[in-house]
Design a protein around this motif. Structure first.
Motif, PDB file in Angstrom:
ATOM      1  N   LEU A 294      10.933 -21.125  -0.810  1.00 49.47           N
ATOM      2  CA  LEU A 294       9.628 -21.145  -1.225  1.00 49.47           C
ATOM      3  C   LEU A 294       8.275 -21.978  -0.243  1.00 49.47           C
ATOM      4  N   ASN A 295       8.427 -22.092   0.718  1.00 46.35           N
ATOM      5  CA  ASN A 295       7.684 -23.165   1.781  1.00 46.35           C
ATOM      6  C   ASN A 295       7.017 -21.932   2.230  1.00 46.35           C
ATOM      7  N   GLY A 296       5.684 -22.561   2.546  1.00 46.05           N
ATOM      8  CA  GLY A 296       4.382 -21.647   2.310  1.00 46.05           C
ATOM      9  C   GLY A 296       3.705 -20.325   1.650  1.00 46.05           C
ATOM     10  N   THR A 297       4.593 -20.843   0.251  1.00 41.59           N
ATOM     11  CA  THR A 297       3.524 -20.051  -1.204  1.00 41.59           C
ATOM     12  C   THR A 297       3.281 -21.790  -2.024  1.00 41.59           C
ATOM     13  N   PRO A 298       2.742 -20.967  -2.770  1.00 41.13           N
ATOM     14  CA  PRO A 298       2.037 -21.859  -3.861  1.00 41.13           C
ATOM     15  C   PRO A 298       2.874 -22.766  -4.748  1.00 41.13           C
ATOM     16  N   GLY A 299       4.091 -22.094  -4.562  1.00 38.57           N
ATOM     17  CA  GLY A 299       5.174 -22.714  -5.520  1.00 38.57           C
ATOM     18  C   GLY A 299       6.454 -23.645  -4.998  1.00 38.57           C
ATOM     19  N   ALA A 300       5.561 -24.140  -3.078  1.00 43.72           N
ATOM     20  CA  ALA A 300       6.884 -25.017  -2.454  1.00 43.72           C
ATOM     21  C   ALA A 300       5.943 -26.415  -2.929  1.00 43.72           C
ATOM     22  N   PHE A 301       7.629 -26.850  -2.401  1.00 41.69           N
ATOM     23  CA  PHE A 301       7.705 -28.518  -2.962  1.00 41.69           C
ATOM     24  C   PHE A 301       8.427 -29.132  -1.905  1.00 41.69           C
ATOM     25  N   THR A 302       8.328 -30.218  -2.541  1.00 51.37           N
ATOM     26  CA  THR A 302       8.831 -31.386  -1.197  1.00 51.37           C
ATOM     27  C   THR A 302       9.503 -32.394  -1.550  1.00 51.37           C
ATOM     28  N   LYS A 303       9.447 -32.236  -3.099  1.00 46.63           N
ATOM     29  CA  LYS A 303      10.189 -33.631  -3.879  1.00 46.63           C
ATOM     30  C   LYS A 303      10.392 -32.804  -4.753  1.00 46.63           C
ATOM     31  N   VAL A 304      12.431 -33.526  -5.418  1.00 44.43           N
ATOM     32  CA  VAL A 304      12.409 -32.991  -6.984  1.00 44.43           C
ATOM     33  C   VAL A 304      12.367 -34.512  -7.453  1.00 44.43           C
ATOM     34  N   GLU A 305      12.153 -34.221  -8.873  1.00 39.88           N
ATOM     35  CA  GLU A 305      11.861 -35.583  -9.483  1.00 39.88           C
ATOM     36  C   GLU A 305      12.700 -35.633 -10.906  1.00 39.88           C
ATOM     37  N   GLN A 306      13.488 -36.284 -11.487  1.00 36.72           N
ATOM     38  CA  GLN A 306      13.592 -35.996 -12.507  1.00 36.72           C
ATOM     39  C   GLN A 306      12.911 -36.529 -13.829  1.00 36.72           C
ATOM     40  N   ARG A 307      12.874 -36.112 -14.709  1.00 37.49           N
ATOM     41  CA  ARG A 307      12.028 -36.024 -16.251  1.00 37.49           C
ATOM     42  C   ARG A 307      12.688 -35.955 -17.293  1.00 37.49           C
ATOM     43  N   PRO A 308      12.404 -37.096 -18.427  1.00 37.12           N
ATOM     44  CA  PRO A 308      12.610 -38.113 -19.474  1.00 37.12           C
ATOM     45  C   PRO A 308      11.969 -36.038 -20.420  1.00 37.12           C
ATOM     46  N   ALA A 309      13.887 -36.252 -20.550  1.00 36.97           N
ATOM     47  CA  ALA A 309      13.846 -35.291 -22.125  1.00 36.97           C
ATOM     48  C   ALA A 309      12.440 -34.660 -22.327  1.00 36.97           C
ATOM     49  N   TRP A 310      11.618 -35.113 -22.768  1.00 34.29           N
ATOM     50  CA  TRP A 310      10.462 -34.957 -23.421  1.00 34.29           C
ATOM     51  C   TRP A 310       9.308 -34.372 -22.592  1.00 34.29           C
ATOM     52  N   ALA A 311       9.601 -34.330 -21.574  1.00 33.58           N
ATOM     53  CA  ALA A 311       8.333 -33.559 -20.862  1.00 33.58           C
ATOM     54  C   ALA A 311       8.541 -32.664 -19.843  1.00 33.58           C
ATOM     55  N   ALA A 312       7.530 -32.024 -19.499  1.00 33.47           N
ATOM     56  CA  ALA A 312       7.971 -30.223 -18.917  1.00 33.47           C
ATOM     57  C   ALA A 312       8.393 -30.452 -17.789  1.00 33.47           C
ATOM     58  N   VAL A 313       8.704 -29.619 -17.879  1.00 29.31           N
ATOM     59  CA  VAL A 313       9.934 -28.868 -16.582  1.00 29.31           C
ATOM     60  C   VAL A 313       8.571 -28.112 -15.846  1.00 29.31           C
ATOM     61  N   ALA A 314       8.097 -28.110 -13.970  1.00 27.09           N
ATOM     62  CA  ALA A 314       6.999 -27.683 -13.814  1.00 27.09           C
ATOM     63  C   ALA A 314       7.105 -27.963 -11.926  1.00 27.09           C
ATOM     64  N   VAL A 315       6.117 -27.321 -11.549  1.00 27.21           N
ATOM     65  CA  VAL A 315       6.324 -27.438  -9.780  1.00 27.21           C
ATOM     66  C   VAL A 315       4.662 -27.503  -9.475  1.00 27.21           C
ATOM     67  N   VAL A 316       4.041 -29.331  -9.719  1.00 22.52           N
ATOM     68  CA  VAL A 316       2.650 -29.215  -9.551  1.00 22.52           C
ATOM     69  C   VAL A 316       2.428 -30.224  -8.057  1.00 22.52           C
ATOM     70  N   ASN A 317       1.649 -29.906  -7.765  1.00 25.23           N
ATOM     71  CA  ASN A 317       1.209 -30.780  -6.259  1.00 25.23           C
ATOM     72  C   ASN A 317       2.896 -30.890  -5.326  1.00 25.23           C
ATOM     73  N   GLY A 318       3.982 -29.887  -5.295  1.00 24.41           N
ATOM     74  CA  GLY A 318       4.408 -29.814  -4.603  1.00 24.41           C
ATOM     75  C   GLY A 318       5.259 -30.714  -5.255  1.00 24.41           C
ATOM     76  N   VAL A 319       4.879 -31.117  -6.200  1.00 21.85           N
ATOM     77  CA  VAL A 319       6.795 -31.995  -6.989  1.00 21.85           C
ATOM     78  C   VAL A 319       7.139 -31.109  -8.123  1.00 21.85           C
ATOM     79  N   ALA A 320       8.682 -31.684  -7.660  1.00 20.80           N
ATOM     80  CA  ALA A 320       9.676 -29.987  -8.523  1.00 20.80           C
ATOM     81  C   ALA A 320      10.174 -30.905 -10.591  1.00 20.80           C
ATOM     82  N   ALA A 321       9.226 -31.060 -11.107  1.00 20.94           N
ATOM     83  CA  ALA A 321      10.310 -32.140 -11.855  1.00 20.94           C
ATOM     84  C   ALA A 321      11.758 -31.140 -12.793  1.00 20.94           C
ATOM     85  N   VAL A 322      12.245 -31.193 -12.944  1.00 21.51           N
ATOM     86  CA  VAL A 322      13.430 -31.259 -13.637  1.00 21.51           C
ATOM     87  C   VAL A 322      14.389 -31.951 -14.286  1.00 21.51           C
ATOM     88  N   HIS A 323      14.823 -32.004 -15.459  1.00 24.43           N
ATOM     89  CA  HIS A 323      15.747 -32.402 -16.544  1.00 24.43           C
ATOM     90  C   HIS A 323      17.357 -32.771 -15.405  1.00 24.43           C
TER      91      HIS A 323
END
Length: 433
Positions: A294-323
């Motif tokens: 995904l490097n060079g695309t609008p979906g590129a990310f350099t950080k993966v971060e676990q989020r609580p179960a009630w938080a949405a998963v998305a790729v925003v500002n280079g941060v990919a949120a996951v459960h």
């Protein structure tokens, strides 16, 4: 004094106490193990495992206490030889039985806490929760023993065991406030949440109030001393107050709590809840290939971060949120990476992705390619090099995000030369060559 010493020796040398400690310890350890995850060391769930174990330990302790009361009732004539109050022997029996049960509970607590500490614990302990479990056990002992004293029949112990088992079985975790009454039943506590201390406070008050009321009620019945009515009334009032407090808690037994995550910082930055630090290497290995593609695309990310179960998963500002699966069940890393892939797409437009979308998803995730409609497009995509696929994705990322990929998007670059030479799309297509 010699008669008193004889009675005390008879009280202390009971086989029931010798049997109770190892049997209850084994039962409590097995019961706690059913609720305790061996892969995640989270203090809240350690306390939940101990509290839930009381649902099995409590009926066993009550049945044992009732059996002891019926079995030792013939020794009452020896107690009558002393000048002690008729309630003194009963109180001493309760002290011995409660001590035996609490020793077993302490042994189970040490084992469960030891497992949590060895695993690299996270969160904060709840000593009040352990006290609530101990109070519920003592309540079972008192209720069982006094029932055996009042109804000294051979079937009393079995009846006490059945009734207390039914009382414990009525608890369904997380359904009603009724399940919070000791012996309480708690559901598994999700990460990024914690138990409310007020719930344990009410449980301790409820168990202590009801235990005191039972003991004072029996002493009042035996001694006929009306002065006991006042503390008896206070104990009942405390139990009623705690019941109202638990009723007000309802399903609100947990509250969100921040957690200082643990991270690995190369080649990506991957951060997870401290209870899931074991997930860092597999998650890093699974997310790195997707980040490279995904490097060079609008979906590129350099950080993966676990989020609580009630938080949405998305790729925003280079941060990919996951459960993440809290039990780290097999395949959890692959499922987390798939969440990143799904978070790249427009949820409104991608209600029914086509086969071309699945073809690109399989490449991004490292899966086997599907068989989409238009096998010619699939053959072309399979023949491209990794570098060419990445360049193609940078060109067609908008179509990928909106799930509008079609066979025309997989045509050879020579077909794209018919486009205006000065257009950005034409120049990007020539770069793919």
């Amino acid at each position: 004094m010699s008669d008193l010493g004889r009675v005390l020796r008879l009280d202390a040398r009971r086989t029931a106490l010798l049997i109770a400690v190892p049997v209850l310890t084994l039962l409590g350890t097995a019961a706690a193990g059913l609720s305790l995850s061996t892969s995640v060391a989270y203090w809240d769930n350690t306390v939940v495992a101990l509290v839930n174990a009381v649902r099995f330990l409590g009926p066993a302790a009550a049945g044992l206490a009732a059996w002891t009361a019926v079995r030792e009732r013939p020794l009452d004539y020896l107690r009558g030889l002393t000048a002690r109050s008729p309630a003194t022997g009963v109180l001493f029996d309760l002290l011995l039985l409660s001590s035996a049960v609490l020793v077993s509970y302490a042994a189970v607590t040490v084992l469960v806490v030891g497992v949590t500490v060895v695993q690299g614990q996270a969160g904060h302990p709840h000593p009040l929760g352990v006290v609530a479990g101990a109070g519920a056990l003592v309540l079972h002992v008192v209720a069982g023993y006094l029932t055996g004293r009042v109804v000294p029949h051979r079937t009393t112990a079995a009846l006490v065991l059945a009734v207390t088992s039914l009382w414990a079985a009525l608890r369904v975790p997380g359904v009603s406030w009724w399940s919070l009454l000791p012996p309480a039943a708690f559901p598994r506590i999700e990460l990024f949440t914690t138990l409310r201390p007020a719930v344990f406070t009410d449980q301790v008050l409820w168990a202590a109030g009801l235990t005191t009321a039972l003991i004072l009620g029996y002493v009042l019945w035996v001694t006929r001393r009306l002065l006991i009515v006042l503390p008896l009334t206070a104990a009942i009032a405390a139990a009623v107050s705690a019941t109202l407090g638990l009723h007000g808690s309802g399903a609100g037994t947990v509250a969100p709590v921040p957690a200082e995550q643990v991270c690995r910082r190369w080649p990506l930055t991957v951060c997870v809840h401290p209870a899931l630090r074991a997930a860092l290497p597999p998650l890093m290995a699974a997310a790195t290939p997707l980040a490279a593609r995904l490097n060079g695309t609008p979906g590129a990310f350099t950080k993966v971060e676990q989020r609580p179960a009630w938080a949405a998963v998305a790729v925003v500002n280079g941060v990919a949120a996951v459960h993440l699966d809290e039990d780290l069940s097999p395949g959890y890393a692959a499922r987390a990476v798939r969440q990143i892939s799904d978070g790249l797409k427009d949820p409104d437009a991608c209600t029914n992705p086509n086969g071309y979308q699945a073809l690109v998803d399989a490449w991004l995730l490292g899966d086997d390619p599907p068989s989409p409609p238009g096998t010619r497009a699939a053959r072309r995509f399979a023949a491209w090099t990794e570098h060419r696929r990445r360049a193609w994705l940078r060109l067609h990322f908008a179509e990928y995000r909106s799930c509008t990929l079609g066979p025309d998007d997989f045509r050879p670059p020579a077909k794209a030369q018919a486009r205006p030479a000065g257009s950005a799309v034409g120049s990007a297509a020539r770069r793919v060559q």
